[in-house]
Design a protein around this motif. Structure first.
Motif, short mmCIF file in Angstrom:
data_model
loop_
_atom_site.label_atom_id
_atom_site.label_comp_id
_atom_site.label_asym_id
_atom_site.label_seq_id
_atom_site.Cartn_x
_atom_site.Cartn_y
_atom_site.Cartn_z
N LYS A 1 49.64 33.73 34.81
CA LYS A 1 48.31 33.14 35.03
C LYS A 1 47.29 34.23 35.37
CE LYS A 1 49.54 28.46 36.30
NZ LYS A 1 48.70 27.79 35.31
N ILE B 1 49.18 33.97 44.67
CA ILE B 1 49.16 32.75 43.86
C ILE B 1 50.43 31.94 44.14
CG2 ILE B 1 49.22 31.84 41.50
CD1 ILE B 1 47.53 34.36 40.69
N SER C 1 43.96 36.08 32.70
CA SER C 1 42.68 35.64 33.25
C SER C 1 41.55 36.63 32.95
CB SER C 1 42.80 35.46 34.78
OG SER C 1 42.96 36.71 35.42
N TRP D 1 39.93 35.37 41.18
CA TRP D 1 40.83 34.59 40.33
C TRP D 1 40.70 33.10 40.65
CZ3 TRP D 1 44.92 31.32 41.31
CH2 TRP D 1 45.64 30.91 40.19
N GLU D 2 40.67 32.77 41.95
CA GLU D 2 40.51 31.37 42.35
C GLU D 2 39.18 30.80 41.87
OE1 GLU D 2 42.71 29.70 46.17
OE2 GLU D 2 41.19 31.19 46.65
N GLU E 1 37.52 31.71 39.34
CA GLU E 1 37.65 31.52 37.89
C GLU E 1 38.40 30.23 37.58
OE1 GLU E 1 39.66 33.66 33.99
OE2 GLU E 1 39.68 34.72 35.92
N GLN E 2 39.45 29.92 38.33
CA GLN E 2 40.21 28.71 38.09
C GLN E 2 39.38 27.46 38.35
OE1 GLN E 2 43.28 29.31 36.61
NE2 GLN E 2 42.32 31.30 36.83
N VAL E 3 38.52 27.53 39.36
CA VAL E 3 37.72 26.36 39.75
C VAL E 3 36.47 26.23 38.89
CG1 VAL E 3 36.38 25.34 41.65
CG2 VAL E 3 38.61 26.39 42.11
N TYR F 1 49.85 28.34 45.78
CA TYR F 1 49.94 27.26 44.80
C TYR F 1 51.37 26.86 44.45
CZ TYR F 1 44.97 27.95 44.36
OH TYR F 1 43.64 28.05 44.64
N THR G 1 39.58 37.54 35.26
CA THR G 1 39.63 38.41 36.44
C THR G 1 40.46 39.65 36.13
OG1 THR G 1 39.44 36.49 37.89
CG2 THR G 1 40.25 38.53 38.88
#
Length: 81
Positions: free
Chosen positions: A34, A20, A38, A63-64, A66-68, A24, A40
């Motif tokens: 983060k 991450i 989550s 995880w990604e 989930e973020q999107v 990011y 995740t």
């Protein structure tokens, strides 16, 4: 959670939060936070799901996703579309 799982989860915490940070640009503690908050992560620590068979890259992909999308189950790693 079993005692040996503490070491497994610590490994994922380190690897995924590092990914991450790298992708990011978050500060390390922010990235870890983060991940820890989550869905995740909740899935990872659920003994019944046995997600420790997944690579850190797979967990990161979840995880990604989930973020999107709001749902880690939309990860291509799980769906394999």
């Amino acid at each position: 959670m079993k005692n040996e799982m503490i070491f497994v989860v610590a490994f994922y915490n380190e690897k995924v939060s590092q990914m991450i940070v790298e992708k990011y640009g978050f500060e390390p503690l922010t990235a870890l936070r983060k991940f820890l908050f989550s869905e995740t992560y909740r899935m990872l620590i659920d003994d019944e799901l046995e997600m420790w068979d997944f690579s850190p890259f797979g967990i990161f992909d979840m995880w990604e996703a989930e973020q999107v999308t709001g749902n880690p189950r939309n990860s291509l790693y799980i769906r394999r579309d």
